[in-house]
Design a protein around this motif. Structure first.
Motif, PDB file in Angstrom:
ATOM      1  N   ASP A  39       0.749  -1.132  -0.010  1.00  0.00           N
ATOM      2  CA  ASP A  39       0.076  -0.140  -0.012  1.00  0.00           C
ATOM      3  C   ASP A  39       0.849   1.252  -0.084  1.00  0.00           C
ATOM      4  OD1 ASP A  39      -2.926  -0.785   0.046  1.00  0.00           O
ATOM      5  OD2 ASP A  39      -2.246  -2.066   1.730  1.00  0.00           O
ATOM      6  N   GLN A  40       1.897   1.123   0.848  1.00  0.00           N
ATOM      7  CA  GLN A  40       2.672   2.433   0.784  1.00  0.00           C
ATOM      8  C   GLN A  40       3.555   2.518  -0.542  1.00  0.00           C
ATOM      9  OE1 GLN A  40       3.124   5.101   3.100  1.00  0.00           O
ATOM     10  NE2 GLN A  40       4.752   5.601   1.383  1.00  0.00           N
ATOM     11  N   LEU A  41       3.841   1.411  -1.118  1.00  0.00           N
ATOM     12  CA  LEU A  41       4.637   1.601  -2.420  1.00  0.00           C
ATOM     13  C   LEU A  41       3.656   2.111  -3.533  1.00  0.00           C
ATOM     14  CD1 LEU A  41       6.776  -1.670  -2.306  1.00  0.00           C
ATOM     15  CD2 LEU A  41       7.616   0.694  -2.388  1.00  0.00           C
ATOM     16  N   ALA A  42       2.250   1.842  -3.554  1.00  0.00           N
ATOM     17  CA  ALA A  42       1.370   2.250  -4.490  1.00  0.00           C
ATOM     18  C   ALA A  42       1.266   3.611  -4.280  1.00  0.00           C
ATOM     19  CB  ALA A  42       0.102   1.417  -3.883  1.00  0.00           C
ATOM     20  N   LYS A  43       1.241   4.175  -3.296  1.00  0.00           N
ATOM     21  CA  LYS A  43       0.992   5.687  -2.907  1.00  0.00           C
ATOM     22  C   LYS A  43       2.149   6.424  -3.657  1.00  0.00           C
ATOM     23  CE  LYS A  43      -1.703   5.589   1.007  1.00  0.00           C
ATOM     24  NZ  LYS A  43      -1.893   5.901   2.497  1.00  0.00           N
ATOM     25  N   SER A  44       3.659   5.686  -3.432  1.00  0.00           N
ATOM     26  CA  SER A  44       4.824   6.483  -3.881  1.00  0.00           C
ATOM     27  C   SER A  44       5.330   6.215  -5.355  1.00  0.00           C
ATOM     28  CB  SER A  44       5.944   6.277  -2.781  1.00  0.00           C
ATOM     29  OG  SER A  44       6.225   4.664  -2.724  1.00  0.00           O
ATOM     30  N   SER A  45       5.184   4.926  -5.786  1.00  0.00           N
ATOM     31  CA  SER A  45       5.760   4.446  -6.830  1.00  0.00           C
ATOM     32  C   SER A  45       5.107   3.820  -7.934  1.00  0.00           C
ATOM     33  CB  SER A  45       6.890   3.517  -6.569  1.00  0.00           C
ATOM     34  OG  SER A  45       7.758   4.251  -5.756  1.00  0.00           O
ATOM     35  N   PHE A  46       3.704   3.328  -7.787  1.00  0.00           N
ATOM     36  CA  PHE A  46       2.817   2.678  -8.659  1.00  0.00           C
ATOM     37  C   PHE A  46       2.472   3.627  -9.938  1.00  0.00           C
ATOM     38  CE2 PHE A  46       1.375  -1.370  -6.439  1.00  0.00           C
ATOM     39  CZ  PHE A  46       2.586  -1.710  -6.289  1.00  0.00           C
ATOM     40  N   PRO A  47       2.280   3.289 -10.807  1.00  0.00           N
ATOM     41  CA  PRO A  47       1.702   4.238 -12.061  1.00  0.00           C
ATOM     42  C   PRO A  47       0.307   4.077 -11.691  1.00  0.00           C
ATOM     43  CG  PRO A  47       2.397   2.161 -12.928  1.00  0.00           C
ATOM     44  CD  PRO A  47       2.980   1.947 -11.561  1.00  0.00           C
ATOM     45  N   LEU A  48      -0.385   4.944 -12.599  1.00  0.00           N
ATOM     46  CA  LEU A  48      -1.777   5.127 -12.123  1.00  0.00           C
ATOM     47  C   LEU A  48      -2.695   4.026 -12.463  1.00  0.00           C
ATOM     48  CD1 LEU A  48      -4.212   6.889 -11.420  1.00  0.00           C
ATOM     49  CD2 LEU A  48      -4.359   7.897 -13.810  1.00  0.00           C
ATOM     50  N   CYS A  49      -2.391   3.422 -13.656  1.00  0.00           N
ATOM     51  CA  CYS A  49      -3.180   1.984 -13.694  1.00  0.00           C
ATOM     52  C   CYS A  49      -3.068   0.915 -12.764  1.00  0.00           C
ATOM     53  CB  CYS A  49      -2.629   1.245 -15.085  1.00  0.00           C
ATOM     54  SG  CYS A  49      -0.772   1.207 -15.201  1.00  0.00           S
ATOM     55  N   MET A  50      -1.799   0.792 -12.065  1.00  0.00           N
ATOM     56  CA  MET A  50      -1.843  -0.157 -11.164  1.00  0.00           C
ATOM     57  C   MET A  50      -2.226   0.217  -9.680  1.00  0.00           C
ATOM     58  SD  MET A  50      -0.595  -2.422 -12.735  1.00  0.00           S
ATOM     59  CE  MET A  50       0.162  -2.449 -14.445  1.00  0.00           C
ATOM     60  N   ARG A  51      -2.339   1.927  -9.588  1.00  0.00           N
ATOM     61  CA  ARG A  51      -2.811   2.379  -8.170  1.00  0.00           C
ATOM     62  C   ARG A  51      -4.409   1.814  -8.256  1.00  0.00           C
ATOM     63  NH1 ARG A  51      -0.736   8.051  -6.187  1.00  0.00           N
ATOM     64  NH2 ARG A  51       1.613   7.526  -6.605  1.00  0.00           N
ATOM     65  N   GLY A  89      -1.260  -8.527 -11.414  1.00  0.00           N
ATOM     66  CA  GLY A  89      -0.448  -9.777 -10.850  1.00  0.00           C
ATOM     67  C   GLY A  89       1.120  -9.950 -11.406  1.00  0.00           C
ATOM     68  N   LEU A  90       1.218  -9.655 -12.753  1.00  0.00           N
ATOM     69  CA  LEU A  90       2.520  -9.735 -13.424  1.00  0.00           C
ATOM     70  C   LEU A  90       3.244  -8.575 -13.170  1.00  0.00           C
ATOM     71  CD1 LEU A  90       1.484 -11.337 -16.693  1.00  0.00           C
ATOM     72  CD2 LEU A  90       2.712 -12.424 -14.862  1.00  0.00           C
ATOM     73  N   PHE A  91       2.621  -7.361 -12.974  1.00  0.00           N
ATOM     74  CA  PHE A  91       3.102  -5.981 -12.529  1.00  0.00           C
ATOM     75  C   PHE A  91       3.965  -6.404 -11.161  1.00  0.00           C
ATOM     76  CE2 PHE A  91       2.834  -2.270  -9.646  1.00  0.00           C
ATOM     77  CZ  PHE A  91       3.964  -1.467 -10.380  1.00  0.00           C
ATOM     78  N   LEU A  92       3.038  -7.058 -10.254  1.00  0.00           N
ATOM     79  CA  LEU A  92       3.593  -7.069  -8.932  1.00  0.00           C
ATOM     80  C   LEU A  92       4.827  -8.101  -9.013  1.00  0.00           C
ATOM     81  CD1 LEU A  92       0.387  -7.332  -6.650  1.00  0.00           C
ATOM     82  CD2 LEU A  92       1.990  -5.684  -7.011  1.00  0.00           C
ATOM     83  N   LYS A  93       4.652  -9.245  -9.658  1.00  0.00           N
ATOM     84  CA  LYS A  93       5.858 -10.180  -9.959  1.00  0.00           C
ATOM     85  C   LYS A  93       7.041  -9.252 -10.441  1.00  0.00           C
ATOM     86  CE  LYS A  93       7.193 -13.718 -12.994  1.00  0.00           C
ATOM     87  NZ  LYS A  93       6.964 -14.366 -14.207  1.00  0.00           N
ATOM     88  N   GLY A  94       7.052  -8.704 -11.264  1.00  0.00           N
ATOM     89  CA  GLY A  94       8.076  -7.756 -11.822  1.00  0.00           C
ATOM     90  C   GLY A  94       8.563  -6.864 -11.013  1.00  0.00           C
ATOM     91  N   ALA A  95       7.638  -6.450  -9.933  1.00  0.00           N
ATOM     92  CA  ALA A  95       8.213  -5.486  -9.067  1.00  0.00           C
ATOM     93  C   ALA A  95       8.956  -6.101  -7.791  1.00  0.00           C
ATOM     94  CB  ALA A  95       7.156  -4.613  -8.405  1.00  0.00           C
TER      95      ALA A  95
END
Length: 463
Positions: A273-285, A306-312
């Protein structure tokens, strides 16, 4: 142009003008009489496509003509030089005709290719010598002759006024062409030529507009003809060999695949959740918000997110725990393990063919067609204006930066809009542009780490 699996044989005439042209700048009037190896067919096209996409990014970001000239030159040197200098011209001609085949298939593809190839030709022409430029005018059979001296003297003062108005030297060039004004629309629109009785007086330094107009007309007609040939015969005849390559190239992504986290970074469940606020692009947020809200995502969303989280950097065990925690609130853990866990393990290469699936690129996400109840896709393309503005405001994008983003969206430059969002939320420039959600995440983390290191250094200095 014939595609073969054996070594390519170059016809003797090819180097002199199989694609038409003077010097090192072909006019691509006719396909060359060449045999091309299948691997070169694809690799040459990919290299040229890198150039065209670089041009597209430069135009979308509003680069000035002098910046574009430098960009085109650098892109060409980087991607279009052959290891054998004698093959540079062949690579140029072959790659153009391959991409003509790739981009002839729909109106949208034709429009993009025509615009990018015309821009490429414009800046390459400007880099040629005056002698080569005159040869190219002859090659295009332009029916214009230099203005007679007596007529030049009669309008010399007017030409001088135009030159001064556009910031050029007061001394007027001596070679001008008198052409119908509708044949140089860009010069007329920019008020860069003297107009009289339906004619524009075009200086030798501006003759690129005449040549480019003819070039664009030729390529436009050729694309329509190629489309008819593709539909009538080539697509079916080459269905097992060239057709898969041609159809894949128009949606190709050439950056890192992010199948493994960059820099060996792992993220944990508690950080998401913290990474989403700081570093996820809008589509993933957006998908995370909807997952938290509905405790469910449809197949397209599960794949993209799911594949985005895997790559992250989210490990398989944590991914299973993450999705189970959300889905079980709606369907229970037992049903989740029965219906959804297999697909997650499959994405990590632990089931089925054990393919290590790669996260989706921006291009693939933009081309998606979300249905009712879907939350995947690209918000810059698929959101309405009101919802997009609200989502960007939530990210902290407002004022002039917000209007810049919305302007790019209106002009369908979705990746540039995402790049501007990144720049607005991070306070840094992203010259490479955003081409992948995991690139956005990776670049964001680099920026934040650099800021933290700076703050730590300043704190240590203060003590």
């Amino acid at each position: 142009m014939e595609i073969v699996r054996s070594q390519r044989q170059v016809a003797a005439a090819a180097s002199g003008g199989g694609g038409g042209g003077a010097g090192a700048l072909p006019t691509y009037k006719a396909a060359p009489q060449l045999e091309v190896r299948l691997e070169e067919f694809e690799l040459f096209a990919i290299d040229r496509l890198r150039v065209l996409k670089g041009i597209s990014d430069g135009l979308s970001r509003g680069k000035r003509p002098e910046e574009m000239e430098k960009l085109v030159s650098e892109l060409w040197k980087t991607h279009m030089r052959h290891q054998d200098p004698a093959e540079n011209l062949n690579k140029d001609i072959i790659s153009h005709f391959v991409l003509r085949l790739v981009y002839c298939r729909t109106e949208e593809l034709r429009k993009w290719f025509l615009s990018m190839e015309t821009t490429l030709f414009r800046y390459r022409f400007r880099l040629e010598s005056p002698e080569t430029q005159r040869m190219l005018m002859t090659e295009f059979q332009l029916p214009y002759k230099a203005l007679p001296y007596s007529e030049f003297e009669a309008v010399k003062d007017k030409l001088s006024q135009v030159a001064r108005s556009i910031g050029q030297s007061a001394s007027v060039e001596h070679v001008f062409f008198k052409v119908p004004f509708e044949e140089v629309p860009d010069l007329v629109a920019g008020r860069r030529v003297f107009l009289s009785k339906g004619y524009a007086y075009v200086a030798m330094s501006q003759v690129v507009s005449l040549v480019v107009t003819q070039f664009r007309c030729n390529i436009s007609k050729a694309l329509a003809l190629t489309n008819r040939k593709w539909t009538a015969t080539i697509k079916e005849q080459e269905k097992d060999r060239l057709t898969p390559i041609v159809e894949a190239l128009s949606n190709a992504y050439f950056g890192p695949d992010y199948s493994q986290p960059k820099d060996a970074v792992d993220i944990s469940l508690k950080d998401i959740d913290q990474l989403a606020k700081s570093s996820f692009p809008l589509c993933m947020r957006h998908m995370l918000d909807k997952l938290r809200e509905n405790h469910h995502l449809k197949h397209g969303g599960r794949m993209q997110f799911g594949l985005f989280l895997k790559g992250a950097g989210l490990k398989l065990e944590d991914a299973l725990a993450f999705w189970r925690a959300e889905f079980s609130q709606k369907i229970g853990s037992e049903r989740f393990d029965k219906e959804y866990a297999y697909a997650i393990r499959h994405n990590y290469g632990k089931e089925g063919k054990r393919t290590d699936y790669t996260p989706y690129s921006c291009q693939k996400i933009i081309s998606a067609t979300p249905g009712v109840g879907d939350h995947h896709g690209c918000p810059f393309r698929h959101f309405g204006e009101e919802n997009l503005r609200a989502a960007l405001n939530k990210m902290g994008v407002g004022g002039h930066a917000l209007e810049e983003v919305m302007d790019k969206v209106k002009n369908r430059h979705y990746q540039v809009a995402c790049t501007l969002t990144f720049e607005a939320t991070h306070g840094v420039s992203c010259d490479s542009g955003i081409n992948h959600p995991n690139q956005y995440f990776s670049e964001s983390q680099k920026v934040l780490r650099a800021k933290n290191q700076t703050m730590e250094s300043q704190s240590q200095s203060a003590t």
